[in-house]
Each structure stands twice: as C-alpha cells, then as structure tokens.
Design a protein around this motif. Sequence first.
Motif, short mmCIF file in Angstrom:
data_model
loop_
_atom_site.label_atom_id
_atom_site.label_comp_id
_atom_site.label_asym_id
_atom_site.label_seq_id
_atom_site.Cartn_x
_atom_site.Cartn_y
_atom_site.Cartn_z
N ARG A 47 24.49 124.54 34.22
CA ARG A 47 23.30 125.34 33.89
C ARG A 47 23.55 126.82 34.11
NH1 ARG A 47 18.20 123.73 36.86
NH2 ARG A 47 17.27 125.09 35.29
N ASP A 48 24.31 127.16 35.13
CA ASP A 48 24.59 128.57 35.37
C ASP A 48 25.41 129.16 34.23
OD1 ASP A 48 24.89 128.30 38.98
OD2 ASP A 48 23.18 128.77 37.71
N LEU A 49 26.43 128.38 33.76
CA LEU A 49 27.24 128.87 32.66
C LEU A 49 26.41 129.07 31.41
CD1 LEU A 49 30.58 126.86 33.04
CD2 LEU A 49 30.20 129.30 33.43
N LEU A 50 25.44 128.20 31.18
CA LEU A 50 24.57 128.33 30.02
C LEU A 50 23.57 129.46 30.17
CD1 LEU A 50 23.86 124.57 29.24
CD2 LEU A 50 25.32 126.13 27.94
N VAL B 13 33.66 134.63 28.20
CA VAL B 13 34.04 135.54 29.28
C VAL B 13 34.71 134.78 30.41
CG1 VAL B 13 33.15 137.11 31.04
CG2 VAL B 13 32.27 137.23 28.69
N LEU B 14 34.24 133.56 30.69
CA LEU B 14 34.82 132.76 31.76
C LEU B 14 36.32 132.56 31.55
CD1 LEU B 14 34.51 131.01 34.32
CD2 LEU B 14 33.99 129.08 32.80
N ALA B 15 36.72 132.28 30.32
CA ALA B 15 38.15 132.09 30.03
C ALA B 15 38.93 133.35 30.34
CB ALA B 15 38.33 131.68 28.57
N GLY B 16 38.38 134.51 29.99
CA GLY B 16 39.05 135.77 30.28
C GLY B 16 39.13 136.05 31.76
N VAL B 17 38.06 135.77 32.49
CA VAL B 17 38.05 136.01 33.94
C VAL B 17 39.05 135.11 34.65
CG1 VAL B 17 36.65 135.83 36.03
CG2 VAL B 17 35.70 136.90 33.98
N ILE B 18 39.17 133.87 34.21
CA ILE B 18 40.16 132.97 34.81
C ILE B 18 41.57 133.53 34.62
CG2 ILE B 18 41.24 130.70 34.58
CD1 ILE B 18 38.46 129.57 33.97
N ASP C 297 34.60 143.17 25.29
CA ASP C 297 34.09 144.30 26.07
C ASP C 297 33.90 143.88 27.53
OD1 ASP C 297 32.65 146.43 27.12
OD2 ASP C 297 31.25 146.57 25.46
N VAL C 298 33.21 142.77 27.73
CA VAL C 298 32.94 142.28 29.08
C VAL C 298 34.24 141.96 29.81
CG1 VAL C 298 31.73 140.57 30.46
CG2 VAL C 298 30.76 141.31 28.29
N ILE C 299 35.16 141.29 29.13
CA ILE C 299 36.42 140.89 29.76
C ILE C 299 37.23 142.12 30.16
CG2 ILE C 299 38.66 139.81 29.31
CD1 ILE C 299 37.10 137.78 27.53
N PHE C 300 37.27 143.13 29.32
CA PHE C 300 38.03 144.35 29.63
C PHE C 300 37.46 145.04 30.85
CE2 PHE C 300 38.96 148.94 28.80
CZ PHE C 300 40.33 148.87 28.97
N MET C 301 36.14 145.15 30.92
CA MET C 301 35.53 145.82 32.07
C MET C 301 35.67 144.99 33.35
SD MET C 301 32.19 147.73 30.41
CE MET C 301 31.92 148.70 31.87
N LYS C 302 35.60 143.67 33.21
CA LYS C 302 35.82 142.83 34.39
C LYS C 302 37.27 142.93 34.87
CE LYS C 302 32.08 139.48 33.96
NZ LYS C 302 31.43 139.95 35.20
N ALA C 303 38.19 143.10 33.95
CA ALA C 303 39.59 143.30 34.35
C ALA C 303 39.72 144.57 35.19
CB ALA C 303 40.48 143.37 33.12
N GLY C 304 39.06 145.64 34.76
CA GLY C 304 39.11 146.89 35.51
C GLY C 304 38.53 146.77 36.89
#
Length: 285
Positions: free
Chosen positions: A2-5, A50-55, A135-142
């Motif tokens: 549910r959180d992921l959704l 985004v989850l895949a990118g964060v992992i 966009d989200v993945i790039f900023m989370k990487a930073g």
Amino acid sequence: MRDLLGLNQLLLAVLIFVPFERLFAARPQKILRRGLLTDMAFLFINGWLVLAGVIAITTVAILVNRSVLPAAVTQTIGNLPYLVQVPIVILLADLGIYWTHRILHIVPAMWQIHSVHHAVEELDWLAAIHQHPLDVIFMKAGALFPLYALGFSTEAIGTYLLVYFWQTWLVHANVRLSYGPLRYILVSPEFHHWHHSSEAEARDKNFAGFISFYDVLFGSAYLPTAQKPKTFGVDHPMPSNYLALLAYPFIAWASKRKRNDPSVVQPQLSNGSEPAQARHSAPLR
C-alpha cells in the motif's frame, strides 16, 4: 504494498493539505483543478519506477562504502550519535539536492526531464509528485548516494527522508506561509513558489529543498518583499497526460538530434509543442 501504491500517503496528505490550503490559500484555486488525474497517475505509478532507481543508487553507494572509502572514515561517521548524525545528514543531503537540482536547470538535456515538473500551472501540494521518474531518481542520487557511501546510519537517513517527504508537500502547497527572519535559512512555500514562477526574474532561482541558505551562499536566492509570483509553468505547450509526459524528454532529445541533422525533415512533437528550452542559470561557482 500500500505504501508503494501511495494510498497511505495520499490519504494523510489529503487530510492535512486540503483544509490547510482552504484556510490559508495563497491564490484562489479549485481543489479539483486541471491536471488532477495526471497527478494521481504520477502518485500511484512513479513509486515503482523510482524504487528501482533508488535500489541501484543505494547498492552502488554501499559498495563504495565497503570497498573504496577508508574504514576509519565510515566507521567514525557510523559511530556518531543519532542526534549528531541527523543535522549533518540534512545539511549534506540538501547540498546534493541543491546541485543536482541546479544541473537539471542549466544542462539542456537535463532540463528536458525537469521541465515536466515545471509544467504545472496551478501550483498546490500535489505538484510535489508531478515529476518525471528520471528527475526524481537523479535528485535522490544527489542526496542519498553520499549518505550511504559515507556510512551514516539507516535511522539518521530514514529521519531525513521522513522530514524531506513532508517538506516537499509543504513547499508546493498553495498556502500563505513565510518564515520571517528564517526565510533565508529554511525553504518555505513562499521561497519555493518563486522557483516555479514563469516570470523572467525568478527563473533558475531557489534550488534548495530544505536549506535556503545554500541559495544565498551560491548566489541563486530570489525572494522579493511584498510580492508573490503571478504565473507558473513553462513558456511553451507541454503534454497533459501521464504517458505523454513520460515520453516527453525522449521525444525532445530525438527532435533536437534531428534538428541538428540537415538531412532530416523536422517533425513536431505529438501535441504540436516544441521541446523545452534550457533556462539560463546563474554561473556555477
């Protein structure tokens, strides 16, 4: 699941921000505004992408932590008390946010991605999730890569993520909220609304997510007194549905390559719009 959704965060955010915006609205605006369904798609679908990118980001960062950085450094950081780690984590992560955000504006290819976020013309709390997943993945990487690489505790990083999560909703909300003398220390809705303004003077300003002093330090702060932004968005038409917005940067990149090839006849984007133009940021320092 549910959180992921996004169901929990949506319900809680609705309960907080809908009445908050009704009571302290900065601008007259309907709850059921234009683009609401598109924002729902961003909310429910982006999380998986985004989850895949964060992992991937955290995996590489942990490998750097264990095999590249000196153990003495990472162990010293990891052994710091939680209450010492948290402010350091916030300072370091927001510095990463500042520079990745600024790169998204000044590098033309990156602006094609970030322009999806700036396409919002009726700014409110839901605009926080109107972002291309790249966009989200790039900023989370930073923000996250240095934290995991340096060995900060999961508790300290988790606290930062929780604070930043609600900060992101707040600074986009359609509310009258100024932090007075703290406005050049912490990012307020007033400060971030100017970042989304389409007015020429406000372009490429106010990049920080939490600590506005970074904009002061690097010469990108813009917060005029007794004024508020009048218009939001970009200077050209943008797609209005989720799938078209996902495809937009790729179509824009392909269009630019074809424009640079004199042997190719140039097509329009599917909705007749031109690719987003890079904004002119203050020089990097």
